[in-house]
Motif scaffolding. Structure first.
Motif, PDB file in Angstrom:
ATOM      1  N   ASP A   1     -10.395   4.352   7.198  1.00  0.00           N
ATOM      2  CA  ASP A   1      -9.323   3.918   6.327  1.00  0.00           C
ATOM      3  C   ASP A   1      -7.907   4.132   6.826  1.00  0.00           C
ATOM      4  OD1 ASP A   1     -10.972   4.550   3.291  1.00  0.00           O
ATOM      5  OD2 ASP A   1     -10.157   2.674   4.033  1.00  0.00           O
ATOM      6  N   VAL A   2      -7.687   5.219   7.534  1.00  0.00           N
ATOM      7  CA  VAL A   2      -6.303   5.594   7.790  1.00  0.00           C
ATOM      8  C   VAL A   2      -5.738   4.821   8.972  1.00  0.00           C
ATOM      9  CG1 VAL A   2      -4.769   7.459   8.474  1.00  0.00           C
ATOM     10  CG2 VAL A   2      -6.513   7.857   6.746  1.00  0.00           C
ATOM     11  N   ARG A   3      -4.644   4.139   8.710  1.00  0.00           N
ATOM     12  CA  ARG A   3      -3.958   3.407   9.775  1.00  0.00           C
ATOM     13  C   ARG A   3      -2.690   4.151  10.154  1.00  0.00           C
ATOM     14  NH1 ARG A   3      -3.004  -2.358   7.588  1.00  0.00           N
ATOM     15  NH2 ARG A   3      -3.748  -1.327   5.719  1.00  0.00           N
TER      16      ARG A   3
ATOM     17  N   ALA B   1     -10.476  11.010   8.514  1.00  0.00           N
ATOM     18  CA  ALA B   1     -10.995   9.885   7.740  1.00  0.00           C
ATOM     19  C   ALA B   1     -12.229   9.309   8.403  1.00  0.00           C
ATOM     20  CB  ALA B   1      -9.928   8.806   7.599  1.00  0.00           C
TER      21      ALA B   1
ATOM     22  N   ARG C   1      -3.272   9.156  -2.164  1.00  0.00           N
ATOM     23  CA  ARG C   1      -3.599   9.701  -0.847  1.00  0.00           C
ATOM     24  C   ARG C   1      -3.446   8.517   0.100  1.00  0.00           C
ATOM     25  NH1 ARG C   1      -4.007  14.712   1.607  1.00  0.00           N
ATOM     26  NH2 ARG C   1      -5.677  14.764   3.154  1.00  0.00           N
TER      27      ARG C   1
ATOM     28  N   GLU D   1       0.847  -1.194   0.000  1.00  0.00           N
ATOM     29  CA  GLU D   1       0.000   0.000   0.000  1.00  0.00           C
ATOM     30  C   GLU D   1       0.875   1.233   0.000  1.00  0.00           C
ATOM     31  OE1 GLU D   1      -3.442   0.629   2.544  1.00  0.00           O
ATOM     32  OE2 GLU D   1      -3.032  -1.363   3.360  1.00  0.00           O
TER      33      GLU D   1
ATOM     34  N   ARG E   1      -3.255   5.672   2.843  1.00  0.00           N
ATOM     35  CA  ARG E   1      -4.116   5.336   3.975  1.00  0.00           C
ATOM     36  C   ARG E   1      -3.295   4.733   5.108  1.00  0.00           C
ATOM     37  NH1 ARG E   1      -8.650   1.940   1.161  1.00  0.00           N
ATOM     38  NH2 ARG E   1      -6.750   0.916   0.433  1.00  0.00           N
TER      39      ARG E   1
ATOM     40  N   ARG F   1      -5.184  13.408  10.322  1.00  0.00           N
ATOM     41  CA  ARG F   1      -5.614  12.737   9.079  1.00  0.00           C
ATOM     42  C   ARG F   1      -6.411  11.485   9.408  1.00  0.00           C
ATOM     43  NH1 ARG F   1      -2.112  13.472   3.872  1.00  0.00           N
ATOM     44  NH2 ARG F   1      -2.581  11.296   3.487  1.00  0.00           N
ATOM     45  N   ALA F   2      -5.986  10.786  10.461  1.00  0.00           N
ATOM     46  CA  ALA F   2      -6.704   9.565  10.836  1.00  0.00           C
ATOM     47  C   ALA F   2      -8.101   9.904  11.323  1.00  0.00           C
ATOM     48  CB  ALA F   2      -5.934   8.816  11.914  1.00  0.00           C
TER      49      ALA F   2
END
Ligand SMILES: [Zn+2]
Ligand SMILES: [Zn+2]
Length: 836
Positions: free
Chosen positions: A524-526, A489, A464, A411, A466, A485-486
């Motif tokens: 989505d964001v990890r 999301a 972008r 990813e 994730r 950002r997390a």
């Protein structure tokens, strides 16, 4: 079988057709004209085009000539191209005998953007030719040179998506641009005096000054001792005559920069070599297309102001790179300070109006032009260590050229980097795009530049991510950005789930809550937290293509430890995905916290107290400690004793700070690493193999060192989490402190004491490496952290490690300091994703 490599046609060769796929930096660098020339020279049929992944070529003709074509392309690619892969497959011949450039397919989406490059010899020749229509034109460029990353606004890389969009090409420029045989074919910044950007001169208030020859006016002003802001290729410089004590001193005063060395531009290698020692590898770096600043040992008897680089053993020099610089430095024009056009710690200026506003009170005059800079890049800074180039600040000429990772990430990953000397890194597949140097995120302007840079790189690469990798320090602006950002999301009305937890020390992946799992679009964001020094070691591994495990020496000033202490003298056993702390340098208390880092005399004193106890330490007040009032010393000792605002740190950088104080070399920290830089300078002329001081290695639960045990006891009393869980052995630095004190008291000079200190650090790290090898069985060792910018240390340590049978790996492409951390964060995250 055909004879390859001769290029001679053979009548008996039947025509074949091959499809060739080329990846890498192959767009916007004159690749298609080169292919066109090589193909037509060999009478091959077919076509070339740009597509989403790079360049596709079909060639038809005798196999010998096709092989010859490929060999030539491989050995003589266009200068700015970076070919990463070439794949070739046979396709059915079509009887095509002519060669052409076909229209681009697929929008050139993943085209890699070239860095900004120095003017090429062909353009320089035209610029100095009175008959040429671009004679003395400061914006001359071609497919092999000129602005790229700094002027691109969006992809595909085409003129309307660059800051050149406001300039309409004249018929002659347009003709060059459209002719596949021309060296300006599809050169997006192509321009001439009739249709392109122009220079202008402005006074201190930014008002235009009527002037026939702005270049001459600026040369005169500089020689007259004025300070001039010059808009160049990727940002503004502040220029001043480097020979003039008054001009350089005034620049320091106005810029608010006390002591850090200024970079200079020299007209030629000759001009530089008269002032500094330029060896072969240094010369190659200076003259490379990237044209970085190169740190060079000062030459005795030079004519430059001592204010240019006070107390540093080096001058930082670069050669002209923009056509404008060549005009400014024409003839044997003397060296000029060319420092980034900003106040200390702020990012470099971008826009004309912004420059006038921010540089008000600094510049007497502005030399500007009307080609906008979309993304600023500081000059890159390099040095040569043991015959090899080492990056110290990655900027113009290098960013955003990708590095290849040893694995392919499933990813896309964004690594947001640390707090100081921030750079970010974006991973797509195997490629890691390390941004230009962004700076210290504590600065508000740098924080904006940080987000703008992330947005730009994501736009250019059309991803972008994730997965976001970040430092463990919760307060860093970069960490907070990652968290934001997390949580962004998570927008969409759902209750916000808790932040994913992750056990940083063991490298466990964050776990997702059920609420996240059932709303994939919103969850989505990890986030992947990466320990600072693990990231350092991983960066070396990434650069050197290392998988598996290594011993990592991560030596710097400050990094957040998972146990709540300040790490920085780390001997790790590390893979890309995880690490174990085998050992570390002894801790020292920092009375006053940040105040101790700003005033390292407190650290020197802290070590004296640790080595002797308070009353005895007062009798051993050596070096800069002797200048402090006894009541302050007692107060600091009390703070340490009571554990009041006295965090514990084990960074080698802090030990350098203390040593510089004890050796009476430096007690300022006006820029990061100043005491260490000056300590290295003080040792100049002393042999590398001087006798080291003593030191010890003790087990962590060993109470043999009373000071260490006491400091741990105090930390516990103060409620500090402390080092209660065993975290390996400790390199005891107190014998070293006592040795230094004895030398200083015996009036051995600062030079000898400094040299012995460096030799001791090398010996300590060698001993630590050996012990790590005994425990792990590993023979590969990775060196990272800002301390390895110290050439004296590297000169002593690396040969000793090699002689002892270690395979030693260090940095080249990214800095050993915190500028390399984002690459390491990205590699750690990619490795953890691959494990899943
Ligand atoms: Zn050129
Ligand atoms: Zn023109």
């Amino acid at each position: 079988m055909s004879v390859s490599g001769t290029g001679k046609p053979s009548a008996s060769d039947p025509a074949v057709r091959r499809r060739i796929r080329v990846r890498g930096i192959v767009q916007g660098v004159g690749f298609r004209p080169t292919v066109y020339r090589l193909a037509t020279e060999r009478d091959l049929g077919g076509w070339v085009l740009n597509d989403a992944e790079g360049v596709v070529i079909e060639l038809e003709g005798p196999p010998g000539r096709i092989d010859d074509f490929l060999a030539n392309l491989r050995d003589h690619p266009p200068p700015l191209a970076r070919i990463t892969t070439v794949e070739s497959s046979d396709v059915a011949p079509r009887g095509e005998t002519s060669f052409g450039i076909a229209p681009s397919a697929g929008g050139e989406k993943t085209a890699l953007i070239s860095p900004d490059m120095a003017v090429c010899p062909d353009c320089l020749r035209e610029m100095t030719d009175p008959q040429d229509r671009r004679h003395r034109y400061p914006f001359i460029n071609c497919t092999n040179c000129g602005p790229r990353y700094s002027i691109i606004i969006d992809i595909p890389y085409d003129r309307p998506k660059t800051t050149m969009r406001s300039f309409t090409m004249c018929p002659r420029c347009r003709q060059e641009y459209e002719d596949p045989a021309d060296r300006r074919f599809h050169a997006q910044p192509n321009a001439c005096p009739a249709c392109g950007p122009r220079l202008s001169l402005h006074d201190a208030a930014g008002a235009p000054v009527a002037c026939d020859d702005p270049v001459r006016a600026v040369r005169d002003a500089l020689l007259g001792g004025r300070i001039v802001a010059i808009k160049g290729l990727t940002g503004f410089h502040l220029a001043a005559d480097a020979r003039s004590e008054t001009a350089v001193r005034e620049l320091r005063r106005r810029k608010g920069r006390d002591q850090k060395a200024f970079a200079m531009m020299g007209a030629s290698i000759d001009s530089i070599a008269r002032r500094a020692v330029v060896g072969g590898p240094e010369r190659a770096l200076l003259e490379s297309r990237e044209r970085p600043i190169v740190l060079l040992p000062k030459r005795a008897g030079h004519d430059l102001s001592p204010q240019v680089a006070p107390a540093s053993p080096y001058f930082g020099f670069m050669l002209p790179y923009a056509p404008l610089h060549y005009l400014l430095f024409e003839g044997d024009f003397p060296p000029m300070v060319m420092t980034s056009g900003n106040l200390s710690e702020e990012p470099i200026c971008r826009e004309d109006r912004e420059a006038v506003a921010r540089l008000a009170g600094i510049a007497d005059l502005y030399l500007m032009h009307d080609r906008p800079i979309h993304t600023v890049c500081d000059d890159s800074v390099t040095m040569v260590q043991r015959g090899r180039p080492l990056m110290l600040r990655r900027g113009r000429g290098f960013a955003p050229r990708p590095l290849d990772l040893p694995l392919e990430s499933p990813e896309a990953i964004l690594a947001v980097g640390p707090e100081l000397k921030n750079a970010v890194c974006l991973v797509r597949g195997r490629q890691a795009f390390v941004s230009q140097h962004i700076g210290d995120l504590k600065n508000a302007l740098a924080a904006g530049y940080f987000e703008a840079t992330i947005n730009k790189i994501e736009r250019l690469l059309e991803v972008r991510p994730r997965v976001i990798a970040h430092d463990l320090h919760p307060g860093y602006l970069s960490t907070r950005y990652a968290r934001r950002r997390a949580s962004d999301a998570d927008a969409g009305g759902m209750p916000r789930p808790p932040l994913p937890g992750h056990d940083a020390a063991s490298g466990d992946m964050p776990t997702q809550t059920a609420a996240w799992a059932c709303h994939p679009a919103a969850t989505d964001v990890r986030l992947i937290g990466v320990q600072h020094h693990h990231a350092h070691v991983a960066a070396v591994m990434a650069e050197n293509g290392l998988a598996g495990e290594v011993i990592g020496l991560a030596m710097d000033g400050t990094g957040y430890g998972p146990d709540g202490t300040i790490w920085g003298g780390e001997i790790l056993r590390a893979s890309a995905a995880r690490f174990q702390r085998l050992g570390h340098l002894a801790y020292v208390a920092l009375p006053g916290g940040d105040a101790a880092i700003e005033h390292p005399v407190r650290i020197g004193w802290s070590l004296l107290v640790q080595a002797y106890g308070l009353e005895e330490a007062l009798r051993h007040r050596v070096g800069r400690v002797a200048r402090e009032a006894e009541k302050d010393l007692r107060l600091w000792a009390e703070m340490i004793e009571k554990g009041v605002n006295s965090p514990r740190a084990c960074g080698l950088g802090r030990l350098f700070d203390a040593a510089s104080v004890l050796a009476d070399v430096c007690s300022d920290n006006s820029y990061e690493g100043q005491p260490a830089v000056e300590l290295e300078g003080a040792a100049e002329g002393q042999p590398d193999d001087i006798v080291p001081y003593e030191f010890g290695i003790i087990d962590n639960d060993d109470v043999g060192s009373a000071g260490l045990a006491a400091s741990r006891r105090r930390a516990r009393l103060a409620g500090d989490k402390g080092n209660e869980t065993p975290q390996g052995w400790v390199i005891d630095t107190l014998p070293l402190v006592r040795g230094m004190v004895a030398d200083v008291e015996a009036r051995h000079g600062g030079a000898e004491t400094s040299a012995r200190f460096h030799a001791t650090v090398a010996a300590m790290l060698l001993a630590g490496a050996r012990r790590a090898r005994e425990e792990s069985g590993l023979g590969r060792i990775a060196l990272s952290g800002g301390c390895f910018a110290n050439s004296r240390l590297v000169r002593s340590l690396v040969p000793a490690l090699e002689a002892d049978g270690f395979e030693v790996y260090g940095h080249r492409e990214v800095p050993p300091g915190d500028g390399g951390v984002a690459l390491g964060q990205a590699y750690v995250a990619a490795a953890r994703l691959c494990e899943k």
